[in-house]
Design a protein around this motif. Structure first.
Motif, PDB file in Angstrom:
ATOM      1  N   PHE A  75      39.226  11.170  -3.741  1.00 34.97           N
ATOM      2  CA  PHE A  75      39.885  12.001  -2.731  1.00 34.97           C
ATOM      3  C   PHE A  75      38.815  12.362  -1.722  1.00 34.97           C
ATOM      4  O   PHE A  75      37.710  12.753  -2.087  1.00 34.97           O
ATOM      5  CB  PHE A  75      40.456  13.258  -3.386  1.00 34.97           C
ATOM      6  N   SER A  76      39.102  12.177  -0.456  1.00 31.41           N
ATOM      7  CA  SER A  76      38.124  12.568   0.557  1.00 31.41           C
ATOM      8  C   SER A  76      38.731  13.601   1.493  1.00 31.41           C
ATOM      9  O   SER A  76      39.949  13.650   1.683  1.00 31.41           O
ATOM     10  CB  SER A  76      37.627  11.358   1.360  1.00 31.41           C
ATOM     11  N   TYR A  77      37.849  14.410   2.037  1.00 31.91           N
ATOM     12  CA  TYR A  77      38.247  15.440   2.991  1.00 31.91           C
ATOM     13  C   TYR A  77      37.227  15.437   4.114  1.00 31.91           C
ATOM     14  O   TYR A  77      36.025  15.338   3.868  1.00 31.91           O
ATOM     15  CB  TYR A  77      38.249  16.822   2.318  1.00 31.91           C
ATOM     16  N   SER A 109      33.555  15.303   2.556  1.00 28.78           N
ATOM     17  CA  SER A 109      33.309  15.303   1.115  1.00 28.78           C
ATOM     18  C   SER A 109      34.162  14.228   0.469  1.00 28.78           C
ATOM     19  O   SER A 109      35.265  13.930   0.928  1.00 28.78           O
ATOM     20  CB  SER A 109      33.685  16.647   0.490  1.00 28.78           C
ATOM     21  N   ILE A 110      33.649  13.665  -0.617  1.00 31.00           N
ATOM     22  CA  ILE A 110      34.421  12.739  -1.446  1.00 31.00           C
ATOM     23  C   ILE A 110      34.371  13.282  -2.872  1.00 31.00           C
ATOM     24  O   ILE A 110      33.314  13.638  -3.374  1.00 31.00           O
ATOM     25  CB  ILE A 110      33.854  11.307  -1.392  1.00 31.00           C
ATOM     26  N   LYS A 113      26.145   7.755  11.589  1.00 26.65           N
ATOM     27  CA  LYS A 113      27.313   7.153  12.244  1.00 26.65           C
ATOM     28  C   LYS A 113      28.546   8.026  12.039  1.00 26.65           C
ATOM     29  O   LYS A 113      29.358   8.193  12.949  1.00 26.65           O
ATOM     30  CB  LYS A 113      27.548   5.737  11.711  1.00 26.65           C
ATOM     31  N   ILE A 114      28.695   8.600  10.875  1.00 24.58           N
ATOM     32  CA  ILE A 114      29.827   9.495  10.612  1.00 24.58           C
ATOM     33  C   ILE A 114      29.801  10.648  11.611  1.00 24.58           C
ATOM     34  O   ILE A 114      30.817  10.983  12.225  1.00 24.58           O
ATOM     35  CB  ILE A 114      29.791  10.000   9.152  1.00 24.58           C
TER      36      ILE A 114
END
Length: 87
Positions: free
Chosen positions: A30-32, A17-18, A7-8
């Motif tokens: 923190f996510s990117y 990334s987390i 789905k992402i």
């Protein structure tokens, strides 16, 4: 997690990334990610409408305490300003 990552990708999120960091006895996430679509709001609505995503958020949202700026907007994640980038 395979259906979640599908789905992402369907919602045009790539290079996601987390990260976890402990600072002064508090733990932060923190996510990117890189968005590759052309209608972010529509893709985020598509993700939010997905039953598997809703189930995942129901499990994980209580574990995430928003910082004050996000909480004031009734959101979980804070936005960050990019101050440097290089390819």
């Amino acid at each position: 997690m395979a259906c979640g990552t599908k789905k992402i990708k369907e919602c045009n999120i790539r290079n996601y990334s987390i990260y976890l960091k402990k600072i002064d006895s508090k733990t932060y996430l923190f996510s990117y990610f890189e968005y590759t679509g052309n209608n972010f709001d529509a893709d985020m609505k598509k993700m939010a409408a997905d039953p598997n995503t809703q189930k995942w958020w129901k499990e994980t949202d209580p574990c995430q305490l928003p910082l004050p700026d996000a909480a004031s907007k009734n959101e979980i994640w804070s936005s960050m300003e990019e101050v440097f980038h290089t390819d």
